[in-house]
Every structure is written in structure tokens, then in C-alpha cells.
Write an enzyme that holds these catalytic residues in place. Sequence first.
Site, mmCIF file in Angstrom:
data_model
loop_
_atom_site.group_PDB
_atom_site.id
_atom_site.type_symbol
_atom_site.label_atom_id
_atom_site.label_comp_id
_atom_site.label_asym_id
_atom_site.label_seq_id
_atom_site.Cartn_x
_atom_site.Cartn_y
_atom_site.Cartn_z
ATOM 1 N N GLU A 287 81.527 -138.384 -6.955
ATOM 2 C CA GLU A 287 82.402 -137.308 -7.438
ATOM 3 C C GLU A 287 83.347 -136.857 -6.333
ATOM 4 O O GLU A 287 84.527 -136.587 -6.575
ATOM 5 C CB GLU A 287 81.526 -136.136 -7.919
ATOM 6 C CG GLU A 287 82.191 -135.266 -8.958
ATOM 7 C CD GLU A 287 81.181 -134.313 -9.619
ATOM 8 O OE1 GLU A 287 80.419 -134.777 -10.483
ATOM 9 O OE2 GLU A 287 81.166 -133.127 -9.271
ATOM 10 N N GLU A 290 86.049 -139.347 -5.954
ATOM 11 C CA GLU A 290 86.985 -139.201 -7.074
ATOM 12 C C GLU A 290 87.922 -138.010 -6.827
ATOM 13 O O GLU A 290 89.134 -138.106 -7.053
ATOM 14 C CB GLU A 290 86.164 -138.985 -8.352
ATOM 15 C CG GLU A 290 86.878 -139.374 -9.617
ATOM 16 C CD GLU A 290 86.022 -139.073 -10.849
ATOM 17 O OE1 GLU A 290 84.814 -138.822 -10.718
ATOM 18 O OE2 GLU A 290 86.607 -139.083 -11.944
ATOM 19 N N CYS A 313 78.038 -132.695 -14.005
ATOM 20 C CA CYS A 313 76.577 -132.840 -13.840
ATOM 21 C C CYS A 313 75.803 -132.211 -14.980
ATOM 22 O O CYS A 313 74.663 -132.565 -15.222
ATOM 23 C CB CYS A 313 76.109 -132.155 -12.569
ATOM 24 S SG CYS A 313 76.948 -132.735 -11.123
ATOM 25 N N SER A 333 85.151 -135.137 -13.970
ATOM 26 C CA SER A 333 84.817 -136.335 -13.216
ATOM 27 C C SER A 333 84.098 -137.310 -14.139
ATOM 28 O O SER A 333 83.341 -136.892 -15.016
ATOM 29 C CB SER A 333 83.895 -135.933 -12.066
ATOM 30 O OG SER A 333 83.193 -137.049 -11.604
ATOM 31 N N LYS A 372 69.151 -131.988 -21.040
ATOM 32 C CA LYS A 372 68.870 -133.287 -20.406
ATOM 33 C C LYS A 372 68.126 -134.217 -21.363
ATOM 34 O O LYS A 372 68.245 -135.427 -21.286
ATOM 35 C CB LYS A 372 68.049 -133.090 -19.134
ATOM 36 C CG LYS A 372 68.828 -132.468 -17.983
ATOM 37 C CD LYS A 372 69.772 -133.465 -17.335
ATOM 38 C CE LYS A 372 70.639 -132.804 -16.270
ATOM 39 N NZ LYS A 372 71.784 -133.637 -15.903
ATOM 40 N N GLU A 375 70.780 -135.584 -23.365
ATOM 41 C CA GLU A 375 71.632 -136.473 -22.557
ATOM 42 C C GLU A 375 71.038 -137.881 -22.464
ATOM 43 O O GLU A 375 71.738 -138.866 -22.668
ATOM 44 C CB GLU A 375 71.824 -135.887 -21.148
ATOM 45 C CG GLU A 375 72.790 -136.706 -20.298
ATOM 46 C CD GLU A 375 72.890 -136.201 -18.855
ATOM 47 O OE1 GLU A 375 71.873 -135.731 -18.313
ATOM 48 O OE2 GLU A 375 73.985 -136.283 -18.278
ATOM 49 N N GLU A 380 75.636 -144.327 -24.839
ATOM 50 C CA GLU A 380 76.370 -144.964 -23.739
ATOM 51 C C GLU A 380 75.569 -144.923 -22.435
ATOM 52 O O GLU A 380 75.979 -145.506 -21.437
ATOM 53 C CB GLU A 380 77.760 -144.324 -23.565
ATOM 54 C CG GLU A 380 77.794 -142.907 -22.992
ATOM 55 C CD GLU A 380 77.553 -141.818 -24.034
ATOM 56 O OE1 GLU A 380 77.085 -142.129 -25.147
ATOM 57 O OE2 GLU A 380 77.841 -140.645 -23.718
ATOM 58 N N CYS A 517 71.213 -124.059 -12.938
ATOM 59 C CA CYS A 517 69.963 -124.697 -13.378
ATOM 60 C C CYS A 517 68.727 -123.842 -13.088
ATOM 61 O O CYS A 517 67.708 -124.003 -13.755
ATOM 62 C CB CYS A 517 69.793 -126.049 -12.708
ATOM 63 S SG CYS A 517 71.282 -127.038 -12.769
#
Lengths: 596, 167
Positions: A287, A290, A313, A333, A372, A375, A380, A517
Site C-alpha cells: 500500500e 502504491e 484493510c 488502494s 472478515k 470477506e 475473488e 478494530c
Amino acid sequence: MDTVKLTIDNREVEVPKGTTILKAAQKLGIDIPTLCHFELEGLGVHNRPGGCRICVVEVEKRRNLAPACVTECMEGMVVKTNSIRVINARKTVLELILSDHPSDCLQCAKSGRCELQDLAIRFGVRENPYIGGNHEMSSYQVEVSPSIIRDMNKCVMCRRCETMCNEMQTVGALSAIERGFPAVVSTAFNQHLDHSPCTFCGQCVAVCPVGALTEVDHTSKIIRAIADPTKKTVVQVAPAVRVALGEEFGMEPGTIVTGKLTAALKALGFDYVFDTDWSADLTIMEEGTELIGRLTKFLAGDKSVPLPILTSCCPAWVNFFEHQFPEMRDLPSTAKSPQQMFGAIAKSYFAEKIGCKREDMISVSVMPCLAKKYECSRDELKVNGNPDVDYSISTRELARLIKLANIDFTALPEEKFDSPLGESTGAAVIFGTTGGVIEAAVRTAYEVITKKPLPKIDFEELRGLEGVRSATVDVDGLKLNIGIAHGLGNARKLLEDIKAGRSQFHAIEIMACPGGCIDGAGQPQHHGNSDIIKARWEAIYRADREMPIRKSHENPSIQAIYKEYLGEPCGHKSHELLHTHYFDRQTTVEVDVDKK
Amino acid sequence: MDKIIIKMKKEVREKIIEICNRFNNNPGELINVLHATQDFLGYLPAEAQELIAECLHIPTAKVYGVVSFYAFFTMTPKGKYPISVCLGTACYVRGAEKILDAFKKELNLEVGQTTPDGLFSLTCLRCVGACGLAPVAMVGDKVYGRLAPADVKNIVKEYKDLEAANA
């Protein structure tokens, strides 16, 4: 400040004008019971519908009992919080709530930590006079999504979840629906969460006082995976878990339990115990590179570069912009989250290293998060249908596993993470709270851009718990404008600024949960005590200070994997394994051309 | 994981957008917008609620929350001949409930439902201002007064015959 004096249970108290009777009573150590009322002080979270009436008190010269949570103190007020009239009224209110609530508490996921159960115990409820007759309890199907289980028959209409979803997060997936017994908080048309704008942030679950909203529980699947001799189990632990798990075992909030946590995972029988902090360092390499890449192009005059760069994230945040701001999905990102980077490396580099086939490896993550779970189920993020992370469990689920396995957590010795995916830096551990990801990125970006060592590692200006923060970091003359938001409602403000062309930021960090978090929906429940969140927050920075290495690019194990396997950050191999893409998931009503 | 596109007839979409515009797309006017939309469509299908949410910049869940709260709003299309039985005080004391039961039995319907052929729907309302004729029922705009349960069969037949004649 203007104050008022009043008497509560024959004791005088002076409070600032505008204080509620509930707060004034707390000042005297009088604990008026509440149910719908919810507040996280200092984090901008409050639910005060005054709806449940559990907190009623008697106010002299008023005909009706007053709800303490929404009634303001007045000069000379005389309040009784425990008169017989109050006690009887409260008990009736509770009995009425219980008359539309299942009583199979033993099988409920919330048993033992349910606020309604606590009230029933406190009031000594032994029978329910309102059950029977024409009574009809609501009957909704239990709904299971990848992250959240909704059992609306247990909904008590406190509407905390609705407040979190609409006011804090501005997601708008939930609303009160229907009336009378069928009244619950649900989605539009009572449809499945998957078909709503839900981000699976889980803040509804985090505040639900009862068992209406709970997390999907993978503990039995984990036990099965560990017991299977044909499988190699690899586990990773997110930074925020180590500053909260201790609470589940009676330890002080803010205790750092990294060593015991590692020992517990080994005792549970995982073959390899690794650290998400390792892949957080990896995230910074990708990141950060980037960010530097986009900035360099921009400063060289290319105005088409997508800026500001947004962190990626947080999976609930990714869901949020896919649903609500899909037109801006070139800004975040493309780096995968640390959980997914870890999974991708575990099932490629590490699997090759130990000679294990992809399908023979079960990759587990322990996360402070419920999004999560969703996720790791995204298509993908799978290879030929095999997910990079098989199961994501919450901090609470890990605590349940530890208890189930007869492990005395507090007596465990301190152990270290396994090598090579266990080494990490202070920059990685601060990923666990708001401002941490961007601070970690700046620590690395500064040294990569200037090729000089940081004069000071701690960027105090990026820390704090205010919902929206901004700071300008001087990178050797280059002024880097940084924005930070936690809570999706705060993120929305920054996104609307970008949309309107008002944003001056180069980079923005976003986390969906209040505090980041550390207050994720998978953490031990705080029941509205924001001191717990503050203690975790301090612990995160303490853990950072205690690390010998505090910059991601100095992590020797990260340096090694680039040399040995990945090549360079944002290179070909990295793109294949560590980057992703986003989707437009907005709902729109368009003209049906076929039917004219 | 694709974009969700809900399809709607052009004239319906334009009319709902016009209704929302008439109320300045003000979220505070949600109930008025829903009234006007139901006047136009006869009911409030999910697609209409999605579009109203989009125009008023509020969550669809909120729109549905209001629609499901108020008994007046319906997500079931009304029949071609909507039957409303008055349950106001005057009608009630003169036996309106028996009239309602007779309609339920005759049409095999519950309140709020529509017959499968789309001809009849059954609702209740409170007072049409014709208390002198109690008990009262309406079919569309036509008022039937001083009803007895035995009249119900004929009223239904009247519209079935009308339908047969038109066919």
C-alpha cells in the site's frame, strides 16, 4: 457552566444543566436499570429512544413516572428511583417485554451475557403473568448470512442496532418494521441481509442486548479441522485481538496477552501459529508503494492519478464504498487486507515451503471483526473455489474454544509465534486502531521517499479517538495531507468532500468501527463502557513501543520474502497474490425497456 | 456480486419521480409521497419503495418501516373492485362485523388480500360519513347502506355479472 440541584433517593446532587436523571443518579452511585439506552462516551455513539421504560422513576409533583434516560434534571426536583410504585412498574414493563420473548435461554448464544437475562435475574422474575390467552408471539425465520445470525423473535425493539446502522454508520440496512407483536428491527421487505446494503461491520451485533443478533459461529468447524490428520492448520491473529482477549478471562481491559494467546493456539493444536501483524507489514510495503507511486506521478504533473488514496484493510469499509460510492472505487488502494494477504501467502509460498497441497491446508484467522467472515467468502479471494482463508473466527469465538479445551488461559506461559510468518513490527500492531494504518504507512513512506531515517517514529498528530481527524506530515519538505475517519458515517463525510471536489487530502485511512478494530464487532462485549475501548487503545500503542523494530520495511522476514519469492513491492508476483479489485454493488431503479 | 438493477415501467418511474419532486424530495414528506404513490398505483410495490428511497435520499428500510407500520399502506395490489367495510362505531354496533365476515366467506378472502383473479380486494375503514345508513360498505366509490349479511352475495354477483357482460 449552569448547574441544577436536585434530590435523588433523599440525597442531594448538583449536575450541569441538561444532565439526565440517569446520569445524575450514576454520580451518586445509584444504578438505575436500563435496556434500550446505550452510549459510548467520547465516541459519538448514543441510543436514547426512551422506549423500553425499564428506567422509570418517580418525580414528585408529576403524575406519570418518568424515563430516567431521557428526562432532564430540573432545579429542586425530587426523584425516587426505588419506591414501590417504581419497582412495580418496572417489573410490569419487564414482564411485558418477556411476554414476547422466547424463554429458551439455555440454548441461546447470548446466555450469560444477555442484558435482558441480567434484568430478569435482578428483578427476580419467576413466572410470567402475561403468557397465554390471546397472546401471539412474533414468528420470524432465523436468518444466517456469512457473518451475522438474525433471530428476530428475540428482538426487544431497543433499536440500538438501528441507531448504529443508520446514525453511526449511515448504512441504512436496518429499520423498525411492522407494529405490535411482529414489530422488530429488520431490513427493507424483511429480505436477507445479503440483499441489503449491509456491510457486515457487525456494530448491530456489538450493541444488541439480547440474542437477536449474534455472530456466525465456526468453533465446531475449527475443532474438526484440527482433529483431521490429513489437514495442516495454519492460524493468524489480528493485532486488536491481543489487547482484548484477556477480558474474556477476567483480566484487566488493556492487558496485552500476545504470549498467552500464542500459547493457547498451540495448546489448541494448530500446526502453525502465525501473526496477521506479519502481513500487516506486508500490506504497508504494497500500500505504501502504491501511495508513493500515485504521489510521484501526481507531483510530476499527471492530474489523472486517482487521489486521495484510501486504505483498503477494512472489509466493512470495502463493502460500504461498493454499495454507496461505487463510482469512486478507483480511489482505494488495490492492496488486499492483511487477513487476505496472509491467506494468499500461506496457501502459496508457505504451502510450497512445507510441501503441503493447497486443499490440504486449512487457513484460519482470529479477528476482532465479523466482516472478515464475509470477506474470506468473497469469490475473488479464492483460487479454484478454495478460499485463501477458510474460516475467520472472532475474539469471542477463540475465547469459547479455549474454555472448551479446558485451557487455563491466565496460567499459560508466554510463547512466541512460529517462523517465518510470525515476525512483525510496531508498525503492524497499530493497525488495530484508528490512525494506525496510516501512521505505519507514513513511517515507511517517509524513509523510502527521503532515504533518511525518521527523526521521530511516533506521529502523535495521527492518533486520537475523534471521529474525523486530519494532519499534515512534513516529508522532508513535501507536505502530505492525511485524513482519518472511523465509523462509516464519518467516512461518508470525507467521501462527500472528495465527490464535491473539496478534499485536499493525499491519503485517507478509514476503519468502519468506532475506535477502529479495537472495538470491532468480534471483540468481547463492552456493554457501553468506553473506558474499555480507551484501555485497548492505549494498549495498542504500548505494544508498539515494546517492539524492537517499529517500521514495516525493516521487518527482516518481510525483506526476505521479497528477495526469495515476491520480487519487489507492487511487482508482478505481488499483483497476482496481494492485490484485488472492487465491484459496483449499488441498487438502482431503472426503466424496463423490454416492457416499454 | 453485481450491481442490483430493479426494472420499472417508464411511465410509472416518471410519475413517482414527479410525485417526489412535488414534495421537494423532502424526507419529511415521506408519508405524503407514499399516499400519492398509492393513490396512483393502488398499492406500494417494493420497486416503488426503492425508487422513493432513492429520490428522498433515505434508506429503503426506512420507507418499508413506514409502509409496514401503517395499516392504510398496502403492498398487495387492490382488486379491480375494491371492497371496504366500515367498522366505525355506528356501523359496528349495527353489525358491521357480520357484514365483513359475509364478504370474507363469499370471496374466500382475509382483510388486506386480493382475489387471485384480481377482481376483488377486501379492506376495513373507519367511517365514511354515512352513519345514517349503517352498516355501510363501499365498492370503489359506490356506497351500499343498511346492509344485512344476506345482501353480500348479491353485491358480489353484481360485479361478477358486470365483468361477464364486459368480457
